[in-house]
Scaffold this motif. Sequence first.
Motif, PDB file in Angstrom:
ATOM      1  N   PHE A 163       8.106   4.256   1.564  1.00 24.44           N
ATOM      2  CA  PHE A 163       7.308   3.079   1.224  1.00 24.44           C
ATOM      3  C   PHE A 163       8.065   1.785   1.508  1.00 24.44           C
ATOM      4  O   PHE A 163       7.451   0.741   1.698  1.00 24.44           O
ATOM      5  CB  PHE A 163       6.848   3.133  -0.239  1.00 24.44           C
ATOM      6  N   GLU A 164       9.393   1.864   1.573  1.00 19.71           N
ATOM      7  CA  GLU A 164      10.172   0.666   1.891  1.00 19.71           C
ATOM      8  C   GLU A 164       9.780   0.130   3.274  1.00 19.71           C
ATOM      9  O   GLU A 164       9.734  -1.077   3.491  1.00 19.71           O
ATOM     10  CB  GLU A 164      11.673   0.960   1.831  1.00 19.71           C
ATOM     11  N   GLN A 165       9.473   1.028   4.216  1.00 18.70           N
ATOM     12  CA  GLN A 165       9.062   0.623   5.569  1.00 18.70           C
ATOM     13  C   GLN A 165       7.729  -0.118   5.572  1.00 18.70           C
ATOM     14  O   GLN A 165       7.426  -0.846   6.513  1.00 18.70           O
ATOM     15  CB  GLN A 165       8.912   1.849   6.476  1.00 18.70           C
ATOM     16  N   LYS A 190      13.871  -6.284  -3.531  1.00 22.01           N
ATOM     17  CA  LYS A 190      14.445  -5.100  -4.174  1.00 22.01           C
ATOM     18  C   LYS A 190      13.552  -3.903  -3.871  1.00 22.01           C
ATOM     19  O   LYS A 190      12.332  -4.022  -3.848  1.00 22.01           O
ATOM     20  CB  LYS A 190      14.505  -5.321  -5.689  1.00 22.01           C
ATOM     21  N   PHE A 191      14.193  -2.756  -3.626  1.00 20.13           N
ATOM     22  CA  PHE A 191      13.455  -1.502  -3.454  1.00 20.13           C
ATOM     23  C   PHE A 191      14.388  -0.367  -3.842  1.00 20.13           C
ATOM     24  O   PHE A 191      15.416  -0.171  -3.205  1.00 20.13           O
ATOM     25  CB  PHE A 191      12.959  -1.312  -2.015  1.00 20.13           C
ATOM     26  N   GLU A 192      14.032   0.358  -4.903  1.00 21.84           N
ATOM     27  CA  GLU A 192      14.859   1.484  -5.358  1.00 21.84           C
ATOM     28  C   GLU A 192      13.969   2.659  -5.727  1.00 21.84           C
ATOM     29  O   GLU A 192      13.011   2.498  -6.487  1.00 21.84           O
ATOM     30  CB  GLU A 192      15.672   1.081  -6.596  1.00 21.84           C
ATOM     31  N   VAL A 193      14.298   3.827  -5.191  1.00 23.91           N
ATOM     32  CA  VAL A 193      13.563   5.049  -5.516  1.00 23.91           C
ATOM     33  C   VAL A 193      14.314   5.774  -6.619  1.00 23.91           C
ATOM     34  O   VAL A 193      15.536   5.872  -6.593  1.00 23.91           O
ATOM     35  CB  VAL A 193      13.426   5.957  -4.276  1.00 23.91           C
ATOM     36  N   ASP A 194      13.552   6.294  -7.597  1.00 24.35           N
ATOM     37  CA  ASP A 194      14.131   7.039  -8.702  1.00 24.35           C
ATOM     38  C   ASP A 194      13.225   8.236  -8.976  1.00 24.35           C
ATOM     39  O   ASP A 194      12.240   8.127  -9.702  1.00 24.35           O
ATOM     40  CB  ASP A 194      14.238   6.132  -9.934  1.00 24.35           C
ATOM     41  N   GLY A 195      13.519   9.375  -8.342  1.00 17.50           N
ATOM     42  CA  GLY A 195      12.711  10.579  -8.550  1.00 17.50           C
ATOM     43  C   GLY A 195      11.296  10.401  -8.040  1.00 17.50           C
ATOM     44  O   GLY A 195      11.067  10.164  -6.868  1.00 17.50           O
TER      45      GLY A 195
END
Length: 129
Positions: free
Chosen positions: A27-29, A37-42
């Motif tokens: 999804f960052e793309q 800011k973009f951070e994936v957590d699980g």
Amino acid sequence: MNINGNTVTIDKSAEELFAFFSDLKNFEQLMPENIQKFEVDGESFIFGLPGMPEIRLVLKEKTPFTNITLGAASSKLPFTLAADLNEIEENKTEVSLKFDGEFNAMMAMMIKKPLTKFVDTLTENIGKL
């Protein structure tokens, strides 16, 4: 409040696109260029855009090859963002985004324009895949 993005046609199978959307890192793309800011957590990710509070989206529902639905992690602003996939040929799939939120009239008036722009940007970037 409902916002329906434009439908875009991508030269990929619904299965390929489903796998792409299932990996939240992708999804960052799709995010606007000015993302801060973009951070994936699980099974969730958090993103921040200038002038807006950070938003955490959680993977709510997956229907193989036809739908991925993300939802707000916070119950203060309940909403969902769904990507519907419709394979029209072997390697040609239509993708449409749909935003549904439950906001009071004042809040809806303030956020409708930026949210519409956000959904349009995501749709544009999906079209570039």
